[in-house]
Design an enzyme around this catalytic site. Structure first.
Site, PDB file in Angstrom:
ATOM      1  N   ASP A 132      -1.460   1.300  -3.802  1.00  0.00           N
ATOM      2  CA  ASP A 132      -2.343   0.322  -4.440  1.00  0.00           C
ATOM      3  C   ASP A 132      -3.700   0.901  -4.836  1.00  0.00           C
ATOM      4  O   ASP A 132      -4.624   0.149  -5.173  1.00  0.00           O
ATOM      5  CB  ASP A 132      -2.527  -0.900  -3.526  1.00  0.00           C
ATOM      6  CG  ASP A 132      -3.151  -0.544  -2.188  1.00  0.00           C
ATOM      7  OD1 ASP A 132      -2.981   0.606  -1.739  1.00  0.00           O
ATOM      8  OD2 ASP A 132      -3.805  -1.405  -1.580  1.00  0.00           O
ATOM      9  N   SER A 179       0.795  -1.226   0.000  1.00  0.00           N
ATOM     10  CA  SER A 179       0.000   0.000   0.000  1.00  0.00           C
ATOM     11  C   SER A 179       0.829   1.278   0.000  1.00  0.00           C
ATOM     12  O   SER A 179       1.626   1.486  -0.905  1.00  0.00           O
ATOM     13  CB  SER A 179      -0.956  -0.039   1.181  1.00  0.00           C
ATOM     14  OG  SER A 179      -1.884   0.995   1.063  1.00  0.00           O
ATOM     15  N   HIS A 180       0.706   2.058   1.072  1.00  0.00           N
ATOM     16  CA  HIS A 180       1.364   3.365   1.113  1.00  0.00           C
ATOM     17  C   HIS A 180       2.820   3.264   1.567  1.00  0.00           C
ATOM     18  O   HIS A 180       3.513   4.274   1.616  1.00  0.00           O
ATOM     19  CB  HIS A 180       0.597   4.281   2.061  1.00  0.00           C
ATOM     20  CG  HIS A 180       0.448   3.671   3.424  1.00  0.00           C
ATOM     21  ND1 HIS A 180      -0.410   2.610   3.661  1.00  0.00           N
ATOM     22  CD2 HIS A 180       1.067   3.920   4.584  1.00  0.00           C
ATOM     23  CE1 HIS A 180      -0.318   2.257   4.914  1.00  0.00           C
ATOM     24  NE2 HIS A 180       0.575   3.032   5.508  1.00  0.00           N
ATOM     25  N   ASP A 235      -2.866   6.341  -3.253  1.00  0.00           N
ATOM     26  CA  ASP A 235      -1.692   5.683  -2.669  1.00  0.00           C
ATOM     27  C   ASP A 235      -1.147   4.554  -3.546  1.00  0.00           C
ATOM     28  O   ASP A 235      -1.581   4.364  -4.685  1.00  0.00           O
ATOM     29  CB  ASP A 235      -2.025   5.151  -1.268  1.00  0.00           C
ATOM     30  CG  ASP A 235      -2.938   3.930  -1.322  1.00  0.00           C
ATOM     31  OD1 ASP A 235      -3.722   3.821  -2.275  1.00  0.00           O
ATOM     32  OD2 ASP A 235      -2.862   3.083  -0.401  1.00  0.00           O
ATOM     33  N   LYS A 290     -11.666  -0.241  -0.064  1.00  0.00           N
ATOM     34  CA  LYS A 290     -11.742   1.200  -0.228  1.00  0.00           C
ATOM     35  C   LYS A 290     -11.227   1.537  -1.622  1.00  0.00           C
ATOM     36  O   LYS A 290     -10.530   0.745  -2.243  1.00  0.00           O
ATOM     37  CB  LYS A 290     -10.986   1.929   0.865  1.00  0.00           C
ATOM     38  CG  LYS A 290      -9.518   1.588   1.021  1.00  0.00           C
ATOM     39  CD  LYS A 290      -8.975   2.323   2.248  1.00  0.00           C
ATOM     40  CE  LYS A 290      -7.495   2.119   2.455  1.00  0.00           C
ATOM     41  NZ  LYS A 290      -7.225   0.972   3.340  1.00  0.00           N
ATOM     42  N   ASP A 344      -6.137   2.476  -3.214  1.00  0.00           N
ATOM     43  CA  ASP A 344      -7.366   2.433  -2.424  1.00  0.00           C
ATOM     44  C   ASP A 344      -7.547   3.652  -1.519  1.00  0.00           C
ATOM     45  O   ASP A 344      -8.613   3.842  -0.946  1.00  0.00           O
ATOM     46  CB  ASP A 344      -7.489   1.118  -1.628  1.00  0.00           C
ATOM     47  CG  ASP A 344      -6.315   0.866  -0.706  1.00  0.00           C
ATOM     48  OD1 ASP A 344      -5.378   1.688  -0.681  1.00  0.00           O
ATOM     49  OD2 ASP A 344      -6.334  -0.180  -0.016  1.00  0.00           O
ATOM     50  N   ARG A 345      -6.512   4.495  -1.404  1.00  0.00           N
ATOM     51  CA  ARG A 345      -6.669   5.699  -0.585  1.00  0.00           C
ATOM     52  C   ARG A 345      -6.868   6.929  -1.462  1.00  0.00           C
ATOM     53  O   ARG A 345      -6.486   6.926  -2.628  1.00  0.00           O
ATOM     54  CB  ARG A 345      -5.420   5.935   0.267  1.00  0.00           C
ATOM     55  CG  ARG A 345      -5.168   4.844   1.265  1.00  0.00           C
ATOM     56  CD  ARG A 345      -4.003   5.228   2.159  1.00  0.00           C
ATOM     57  NE  ARG A 345      -3.826   4.186   3.157  1.00  0.00           N
ATOM     58  CZ  ARG A 345      -3.280   4.373   4.347  1.00  0.00           C
ATOM     59  NH1 ARG A 345      -2.831   5.572   4.684  1.00  0.00           N
ATOM     60  NH2 ARG A 345      -3.177   3.374   5.200  1.00  0.00           N
TER      61      ARG A 345
HETATM   62  C1  VG1 Z   1      -3.590   1.660   8.345  1.00  0.00           C
HETATM   63  C2  VG1 Z   1      -4.809   2.546   8.547  1.00  0.00           C
HETATM   64  C3  VG1 Z   1      -6.073   1.739   8.345  1.00  0.00           C
HETATM   65  C4  VG1 Z   1      -6.050   1.104   6.958  1.00  0.00           C
HETATM   66  C5  VG1 Z   1      -4.788   0.285   6.794  1.00  0.00           C
HETATM   67  C6  VG1 Z   1      -4.645  -0.281   5.404  1.00  0.00           C
HETATM   68  O1  VG1 Z   1      -3.599   0.625   9.295  1.00  0.00           O
HETATM   69  O2  VG1 Z   1      -4.783   3.130   9.818  1.00  0.00           O
HETATM   70  O3  VG1 Z   1      -7.183   2.581   8.509  1.00  0.00           O
HETATM   71  O4  VG1 Z   1      -7.170   0.285   6.771  1.00  0.00           O
HETATM   72  O5  VG1 Z   1      -3.638   1.095   7.044  1.00  0.00           O
HETATM   73  O6  VG1 Z   1      -4.649   0.718   4.444  1.00  0.00           O
HETATM   74  P1  VG1 Z   1      -2.716   0.667  10.645  1.00  0.00           P
HETATM   75  O7  VG1 Z   1      -2.956  -0.638  11.296  1.00  0.00           O
HETATM   76  O8  VG1 Z   1      -1.302   0.909  10.210  1.00  0.00           O
HETATM   77  O9  VG1 Z   1      -3.219   1.834  11.431  1.00  0.00           O
HETATM   78  V1  VG1 Z   1      -3.791   0.505   3.021  1.00  0.00           V
HETATM   79  O10 VG1 Z   1      -4.178   1.692   1.970  1.00  0.00           O
HETATM   80  O11 VG1 Z   1      -2.229   0.616   3.701  1.00  0.00           O
HETATM   81  O12 VG1 Z   1      -4.047  -1.039   2.554  1.00  0.00           O
HETATM   82 CO    CO Z   2      -3.631   1.292   0.152  1.00  0.00          CO
END
Ligand code: VG1
Ligand code: CO
Length: 544
Positions: free
Chosen positions: A280, A113-114, A278, A377, A282-283
């Site tokens: 992937d 992801s990010h 982001d 998302k 989804d953000r």
């Molecule tokens: C973070 C965010 C959470 C989100 C998750 C995955 O998790 O706070 O809201 O669903 O990332 O997003 P954490 O456990 O680090 O707080 V993504 O776009 O990284 O798949």
């Molecule tokens: Co993501």
């Protein structure tokens, strides 16, 4: 060609976090590491045998290698068919859509992801179920348990498949379809939003926007939808080519990591609309001229205006937000007379509510929003939703949000992240807060009286599954909240997240700067949790 059975040994720590298994690339490159996790998926998800799988990732370093390994393992484990995005590319929401559209038994999405990408950075893998959504905790726990006693995996000795040419191929007896990663998703977006109105907005010449794809997966999707289908000028999508290391950046759409875009939205000549997504896809981050829309407010605004969008013209049945997300959406739900659910952090907790038709929209403070159109998302969806509103209402982003506050009141909101903290120290901080909880209700913290204090636990209203210890939640009278959580997506040390929220009904006070408005709560939270003494940090690393 007979499948090879390779002897292996369990690796510790293969428990998926908030969103899949995330580790450094070097960890994934150890012989057997990826293979073990994938075998645990096949061993526990029996319907994949003889079934169909969707496979793709965000294009980061190791994506292509992992896809070739997974294809050979899928063939050896009796999967009948795999749908792969061309070049190994699939955004998380597009993967979710493909699973649903083609009725596949599940999907494997490769992404951290990010988190940054590259040989020394992060990689990740997550399993999505047949509903298109992230595997439930029941499934991820089963996969994890299997990784702990695995002693062999199956793989085919086959040559690499050409991932870059559309069409049908074979790995052993398994059929592999290399698909356009964008087309089906773009059609889905066209079915939800008023593309005619958005096209007119771009054609008017009065509207200027940029979408920062951060050299991550959204680029090809955004170019096709915004520039090709909606007529936005060439160059509307910036950093649109996915790169294995995201151009060295941090593909996290927030004020800290999308600074170039933020600057473009500032001043009298600033853009009318800025958006980013982001790694992937989804953000999303939403900006107006000199204006940042918090993700919590974004969810509330989308809910309040959903009837203006063709895909939601009949109204929404309910909304859900993750626990740390501000309560702005709750106020909209109340006004609309619809249900509002508070779930633990992570999209997997929305799946049952969406499947059961209890909610239409959902979101998280961490730049995530989505609806029942997929089970993840969806960054570009949120951006198109905003474009649809801008085209319909013909107002500036800031005006839409400020009018919303006048109607519902403003939930000031911020998140402070302390990254790479010593893990035992972070655990100890949380443990201590947990022991304080029973003593807090009724007590005064500064000028605030504690209304309730708990370690958030959730019982899924659909399947009654229970999730404990999802974050410390301290509610203060007047709807302010302090929330403490440890991240479940990091790959180094611990990340402490402090979420702060206060409610301000008085419109004359809506113009305050967020950190100033929340300053008293920030002090209280830091003192209560002894953040500085316990983490050695005087200030957070990232404020959003
Ligand atoms: C973070 C965010 C959470 C989100 C998750 C995955 O998790 O706070 O809201 O669903 O990332 O997003 P954490 O456990 O680090 O707080 V993504 O776009 O990284 O798949
Ligand atoms: Co993501």
């Amino acid at each position: 060609m007979e499948p090879k059975v390779v002897a292996t040994q369990p690796f510790p720590g293969q428990r998926p976090g908030t969103s899949g298994l995330r580790k450094k690339v070097r960890v994934f490159q150890q012989p057997g590491y990826l293979e073990n996790f994938v075998q645990a998926i096949f061993d526990t998800q029996k319907e994949l045998t003889g079934g169909a799988l969707v496979l793709g990732g965000d294009g980061r370093f190791y994506n292509r290698t992992a896809i070739q390994i997974i294809l050979r393992m899928a063939a050896a484990n009796g999967v009948a068919k795999v749908l792969v995005g061309r070049g190994g590319i699939l955004s998380t929401p597009a993967a979710s859509h493909l699973i649903r559209k083609y009725g596949s038994q599940g999907g494997i999405v490769l992404s951290a992801s990010h988190n940054p990408g590259g040989p020394d950075e992060d990689f990740g893998i997550k399993f999505n179920a047949a509903n298109g959504g992230p595997a439930s905790e029941t499934i991820t726990e089963a996969i994890y348990r299997r990784t702990q006693n695995l002693n062999r995996y199956r793989i085919l000795d086959a040559a690499d498949l050409d991932l870059d040419t559309l069409g049908v191929g074979q790995v052993g007896k398994m059929r592999v379809e290399i698909m356009d990663p964008v087309a089906d998703y773009a059609d889905l977006m066209a079915s939800l939003f008023d593309f005619e109105a958005i096209r007119r907005l771009f054609a008017s010449g009065h509207f200027r926007m940029k979408l920062d794809a951060m050299h991550a997966v959204t680029g090809p999707y955004a170019i096709e939808i915004l520039e090709n289908r909606l007529g936005a000028p060439g160059g509307t999508v910036m950093n649109g080519i996915p790169l294995e290391d995201f151009g060295g950046g941090h593909p996290d759409p927030n004020l800290a990591h999308a600074q170039e875009l933020v600057a473009l939205c500032q001043g009298p000549e600033g853009l009318d609309f800025g958006a980013a997504s982001d790694g992937d896809g989804d953000r999303n981050m939403i900006l107006g001229r000199d204006f940042f829309v918090t993700p919590s407010d974004s969810l509330a605004v989308l809910a309040a205006n959903a009837h203006l969008v063709p895909g939601y013209a009949d109204g929404i049945v309910g909304v859900a937000r993750s626990m740390p997300t501000s309560q702005a959406a709750d106020r909209v739900a109340k006004r609309l007379g619809i249900a509002c659910y508070e779930t633990p952090t992570g999209w997997k907790f929305f799946g049952n509510l969406l499947d059961a038709g209890r909610i239409t929209l959902c979101g998280e403070e961490s730049f995530g929003s989505g609806s029942d159109h997929v089970r993840e998302k969806d960054g570009l969806w949120a951006i198109l939703f905003w474009l649809n509103l801008l085209a319909d209402r013909q107002e500036a982003v800031a005006d839409i949000v400020q009018n919303h506050w006048r109607r519902y009141g403003r939930n000031f909101y911020t998140r402070h992240d302390y990254e790479g903290v010593d893990a035992p120290a972070a655990e100890a901080l949380m443990d201590r807060l947990r022991t304080l909880l029973p003593t807090l209700p009724g007590k005064w913290l500064g000028d605030f009286k504690v209304a309730y204090a708990d370690d958030f636990a959730y019982t899924d209203p659909v399947d009654a599954s229970r999730s404990e210890s999802q974050g410390i939640r301290i509610g203060l009278e007047g709807d302010s909240r302090l929330i403490f959580r440890l991240s479940g997506t990091g790959t180094q040390g611990a990340t402490l997240r402090l979420y702060l929220e206060s409610y301000e009904p008085d419109p004359t006070r809506h113009g305050q700067e967020t950190q100033e408005a929340l300053a008293p709560l920030i002090i209280i939270a830091n003192e209560l949790a002894q953040i500085q003494t316990r983490t050695g940090r005087a200030a957070p690393d990232v404020i959003t």
